[in-house]
Every structure is written in structure tokens, then in C-alpha cells.
Design a protein around this motif. Structure first.
Motif, PDB file in Angstrom:
ATOM      1  N   GLY A  66      45.025  52.156  55.967  1.00 38.34           N
ATOM      2  CA  GLY A  66      45.001  51.937  54.521  1.00 38.34           C
ATOM      3  C   GLY A  66      43.635  51.964  53.883  1.00 38.34           C
ATOM      4  O   GLY A  66      43.506  51.757  52.674  1.00 38.34           O
ATOM      5  N   GLU A 120      39.000  41.587  45.490  1.00 41.29           N
ATOM      6  CA  GLU A 120      40.098  42.564  45.508  1.00 41.29           C
ATOM      7  C   GLU A 120      39.668  43.884  46.139  1.00 41.29           C
ATOM      8  O   GLU A 120      40.499  44.611  46.692  1.00 41.29           O
ATOM      9  N   THR A 121      38.380  44.216  46.035  1.00 38.84           N
ATOM     10  CA  THR A 121      37.849  45.468  46.584  1.00 38.84           C
ATOM     11  C   THR A 121      36.682  45.163  47.512  1.00 38.84           C
ATOM     12  O   THR A 121      35.782  44.402  47.150  1.00 38.84           O
ATOM     13  N   THR A 152      43.710  47.590  55.197  1.00 40.08           N
ATOM     14  CA  THR A 152      44.217  46.619  54.229  1.00 40.08           C
ATOM     15  C   THR A 152      45.595  46.126  54.651  1.00 40.08           C
ATOM     16  O   THR A 152      46.329  46.824  55.359  1.00 40.08           O
ATOM     17  N   THR A 153      45.924  44.905  54.203  1.00 32.22           N
ATOM     18  CA  THR A 153      47.230  44.307  54.472  1.00 32.22           C
ATOM     19  C   THR A 153      47.746  43.676  53.188  1.00 32.22           C
ATOM     20  O   THR A 153      47.013  42.924  52.542  1.00 32.22           O
ATOM     21  N   ASP A 154      48.955  43.979  52.811  1.00 33.33           N
ATOM     22  CA  ASP A 154      49.526  43.446  51.573  1.00 33.33           C
ATOM     23  C   ASP A 154      49.502  41.921  51.581  1.00 33.33           C
ATOM     24  O   ASP A 154      49.969  41.282  52.532  1.00 33.33           O
ATOM     25  N   GLY A 155      48.932  41.361  50.526  1.00 33.90           N
ATOM     26  CA  GLY A 155      48.931  39.915  50.366  1.00 33.90           C
ATOM     27  C   GLY A 155      47.912  39.180  51.211  1.00 33.90           C
ATOM     28  O   GLY A 155      47.910  37.941  51.230  1.00 33.90           O
ATOM     29  N   ASP A 156      47.051  39.906  51.903  1.00 34.38           N
ATOM     30  CA  ASP A 156      46.068  39.244  52.773  1.00 34.38           C
ATOM     31  C   ASP A 156      44.754  39.997  52.689  1.00 34.38           C
ATOM     32  O   ASP A 156      44.621  41.106  53.202  1.00 34.38           O
ATOM     33  N   ALA A 205      42.644  44.268  48.492  1.00 35.08           N
ATOM     34  CA  ALA A 205      43.709  45.271  48.331  1.00 35.08           C
ATOM     35  C   ALA A 205      43.182  46.678  48.571  1.00 35.08           C
ATOM     36  O   ALA A 205      43.961  47.595  48.868  1.00 35.08           O
TER      37      ALA A 205
END
Length: 489
Positions: A82, A241-242, A285-289, A292
Motif C-alpha cells: 500500500g 495521516e501522511t 499502510t493498514t486501515d485504521g492503524d 493512511a
């Protein structure tokens, strides 16, 4: 690289000024002696330290021989997880990529994990030119930034500052960058750490973009690894977030199991800890962890040119532990600023002239910033033979010759100011190639030993300014050997 520090003279001139600063020398002596003493005790706890050192060297050498393959494997793994991979040939390209990525988020500030690569390319200055504020979060880097200073050590960038100086910097500068220092503020280390903690906390909670480097990149999984002691890095690596990581291409290792070696050798060699307090690893990347969006900027900036040098390439094994700085008698007296680079000390003396070339006055002088005592090689956890590379680079400075620049083999001219040295070496070669002439010269010197001057003339004057000219023996070793052999028969 992004160039030398603005206005830096050659190392001898910069060092001459540094050694006159009694406060600087006291700060350096106290810090380096304390760190190297603790490191020696930590290393002595491991019975297999020499085998770990050899294993680390082998992993690094294998990776460098197959760097193209492992970088492509890394890119594929990061992308599959990701992340997005960007390739930067030099500092300008890396700065452009990072600046565009930050601007695309709509943000105008970033928090930063301690990173030598971003210092190397001058990222903070490039972001500032684009209207983006970059906040250092490592305590020592924060001190350097607030003090409008430059780092002077790989591990402890503010090693040249004492507690009173740090207190004054916090009192006068913190309010201009964010939350001011509490009143009253003393110079107790706990008070200073708490002031930094309060100052940084609001930045961690507000920042949407973070910039980091990485100690290691694992090719088989695409995993980034950051080792640190304070926890500030983890705040940057998990909250925004980035996340944008700028990493030199030489930091890749083939497999996850290879970390077993370096997670033992790096902490003991750098902070003299059995293990570092914070080891952060992330893979894409991992959704919610965590962030993003993850961007990896793979930085060359002279590294593949260095790789083309069979002797000099061993500098790319470096894991930035700083052990060589802490045992170096030259660094202890001159400090890091004299090296004119973000990489000071023995490793900087061999890395900077290869990444930047030997065209500038400061870079041509760095291979001479050493006594060749070998202490740096003895403590290096990946067995970089720094003295060997220093001698190799001295030859390049004096003789010129063929090197790789921008991926192209070119011939460089000798550096300015070494005409007498080249003439002396050629004369020595002619003499040493003729045993009869050498024998005659030795006998002539022995007979004229009473005429020995106290100081050498011309270029030799600088050598005898700080040394006594050795006395000439009554007979040469050759004559002594012949006489002793004859007497023993």
C-alpha cells in the motif's frame, strides 16, 4: 550532496579555530569519554561480538553487491503493502518530491523524526523555501534547530552544548516556535526534558504530515525500521495521516532475519544500551492503524558512484552508530562542525568526499582529518576499515585519476596545493627503487647527523611546528643488520 556548510574553510583552518574554544573541548571530552566507556562495557557483555561484527559486514557486503536486485524487490514489497515508492537521483530531486507530496496534502507544517538523510539533502531549508515549517522532534535536533545551529555529532547532534546553554536556548527560542518554556526553567536535565516534552506534544497532536528516515529497509517484506531512545519518533510515525520517509539506498537488507544482527550491534555501539527503548517497524499502510498514506523516497545522491569504488564502497556499510566519533582523538578536539558536513568524524572523512567529490577545499582536506590510529576500525560494528579508505582517498586527492561521477567514469585532476607532496612521493619512489642510491643516502645522513636542523624548511615547516624532528641514528638499519649478522656467525 546538498553542498558543504556555507562558508566552511578547509578542515585544518576550521579545526584550528575549534581547538581554541575551551568550553567546546570540555563538552566534547566529557561526552565522548562517557559514551565510549559505556559502549565498551555493553559490548564486553557479548561473547560473540566479533562474530556479530563479521556477520554484519557480510550481510552489508552481500547487499551492496546485489543492490539493484534488492532495491527492486523492496519497491515491489512496499507497493504491494500500500505504499508508494519514489526514486531520487540527487538532493534536488528528493527535495522536490517531498515538497510536492507535502503541498498535495494542503498542509504547511510537518514533524520530523531524526534523519541524517534529510539533513544531508537540506530538506528543512527546501521546505521552508516552499512555505512549509519543519519541526525537529528529537531532543538534540530540537536544541540544534532552536539554537539556529548545526549538528556536530551523528547520534547526539547537540553534543557541543552544555546544560546551561540548552536552558538559555529554551528560554529565548521556544516561544517563537510554539509553546514557550515554563518559568522558571533551570538547567536540570529533567526540567529541560519536560520543557521539550510539553513544547512538542502540541505539535504531535496537530501535525497531519511527518517526515522520517529509516535505519533499515527489509527487501523481502517492504518493512521500514526506526530505532530511537525517546519515543518522539514513534509519535511521528503513528499519529500523522501522511508519512514520508527519505532513505539512502544503502540502508536495505535482504531479509527480516538479518535484523537480528543489527538490533544487537547498533544499540550497543551507539547508545551503549543492550537494546534501544523504541523499535518501530511498519510495512506499507493498514486501515485504521497508523498513517493512511506512506511514501518512500529512495535517495541515491552519490551512493551508486561510491559503490563503483572497490575500496571506498565499504563506507556504505555504515549503520550510523557514531562509535567511530567517540574514540577519535581528532574529533574529540576539533568537534563536528570542522568537518563541514552532516557526517562528522572518521566516517564523515571518508563518506562526504565520496558522496560530494573532492573538488571543494573542505572535501579535499577531509581524508587528512585523521591520525590513522585505527581506533575507528576497532569499534566499527560492521568492520569498515576507515584508515584504508582514508589512505585511498588521500591518493585520489594528490594524484587524481579515474572515478565515477553521475554514473560515468571520468578522470579528475589532482587537488590544488599538493604539488610538493607529489614531487616528494615521486622522489621517494625513485630512491626506493634503487638500493645502491638508498644505501648511499642513508650513510650520508648518518655522517651529517650533527647538522640536523631544528625545523624543516618550506612545506615541512608545518610538520615541525608541532613536532620535534627525530634524531638521525649513527648508522642505518641496513648497516646495523649487516654488522649484527656478521657478529653472530
Amino acid at each position: 550532496m546538498s553542498g558543504t556548510f556555507l562558508g566552511m574553510p578547509a578542515f585544518p583552518e576550521a579545526a584550528r579555530e575549534a581547538v581554541r574554544d575551551d568550553v567546546l573541548r570540555a563538552n566534547l571530552r566529557h561526552a565522548t569519554h562517557a559514551i565510549r566507556g559505556k559502549r565498551a562495557r555493553a559490548v564486553a557483555e557479548l561473547a560473540d561480538w566479533d562474530r556479530l561484527r563479521t556477520a554484519g559486514k557480510a550481510v552489508k557486503d552481500h547487499t551492496l553487491r546485489h543492490l539493484d536486485r534488492y532495491l527492486l524487490q523492496l519497491e515491489a514489497a512496499v507497493t504491494a503493502a500500500g505504499g508508494t515508492v519514489h526514486w531520487a537521483a540527487d538532493a534536488h530531486e528528493a527535495n522536490r518530491i517531498v515538497t510536492e507530496l507535502v503541498l498535495a496534502t494542503g498542509e504547511r507544517e510537518v514533524v520530523k523524526v531524526k534523519s541524517m538523510a534529510t539533513q544531508e539533502i537540506g530538506l528543512n531549508e527546501a521546505l521552508e523555501a516552499a512555505g512549509i515549517a519543519a519541526y525537529e522532534t528529537d531532543l538534540a535536533e530540537l536544541i540544534v534547530q532552536l539554537g539556529h545551529d548545526r549538528p556536530s555529532h551523528i547520534l547526539v547532534p547537540a553534543i557541543h552544548r552544555n546544560r546551561a546553554e540548552i536552558r538559555d536556548i529554551f528560554r529565548t527560542e521556544m516561544g517563537r516556535w510554539g509553546r514557550p518554556a515554563p518559568e522558571p526553567l533551570g538547567d536540570d536535565p529533567r526540567e529541560l526534558a519536560e520543557a521539550a516534552r510539553l513544547h512538542l506534544r502540541e505539535k504531535f497532536l496537530r501535525a497531519k504530515v511527518a517526515v522520517s528516515g529509516a535505519n533499515f529497509m527489509v527487501a523481502e517484506t517492504g518493512t521500514m525500521v526506526v530505532l530511537e531512545s525517546e519515543g518522539n519518533g514513534r509519535m511521528c510515525l503513528t499519529l500523522p495521516e501522511t508519512l514520508i520517509s527519505v532513505v539512502g539506498v544503502e540502508k536495505v537488507v535482504p531479509a527480516f532475519r538479518d535484523l537480528e544482527i543489527f538490533l544487537q550491534t547498533l544499540p550497543r555501539s551507539s547508545t551503549a544500551e543492550r537494546m534501544n527503548p523504541y523499535t518501530t517497524m511498519w510495512t506499507g499502510t493498514t486501515d485504521g492503524d497508523g498513517p493512511a498514506a506512506f511514501h518512500l523516497v529512495l535517495l541515491d545522491n552519490g551512493r551508486t558512484d561510491t559503490l563503483a569504488d572497490e575500496v571506498g564502497r565499504q563506507a556504505l556499510r555504515c549503520i550510523r552508530c557514531s562509535a567511530c566519533l567517540n574514540v577519535c582523538p581528532v574529533y574529540e578536539r576539533a568537534g563536528g562542525h570542522a568537518y563541514g558536513s552532516v557526517y562528522p568524524g572518521p566516517i564523515g572523512a571518508i563518506l562526504s568526499p565520496q558522496l560530494r567529490g573532492t573538488g571543494s577545499e573542505i572535501d579535499a582536506s577531509l581524508p587528512y582529518a585523521s591520525t590513522l590510529c585505527g581506533a575507528c576500525y576497532e569499534v566499527c560494528p560492521v568492520a569498515i576499515d576507515i584508515p584504508e579508505v582514508l589512505v585511498h582517498l588521500r591518493e585520489r586527492v594528490v594524484q587524481g585519476g579515474r572515478v565515477t561521477q553521475g554514473g560515468i567514469r571520468v578522470r579528475i585532476r589532482p587537488a590544488h596545493g599538493h604539488t610538493a607532496e607529489r614531487a616528494a612521493m615521486r622522489a621517494a619512489r625513485l630512491l626506493l627503487d634503487r638500493p645502491a642510491a638508498l644505501r648511499a643516502g642513508e650513510r650520508l645522513l648518518a655522517r651529517a647527523r650533527r647538522l640536523r636542523p631544528r625545523r624543516l624548511p618550506g612545506p615541512g615547516r608545518a610538520w615541525t611546528d608541532s613536532r620535534e624532528l627525530p634524531a638521525v641514528p649513527a648508522e642505518s638499519f641496513r648497516d646495523w643488520w649487516a654488522r649484527e649478522r656478521e657478529a653472530s656467525r
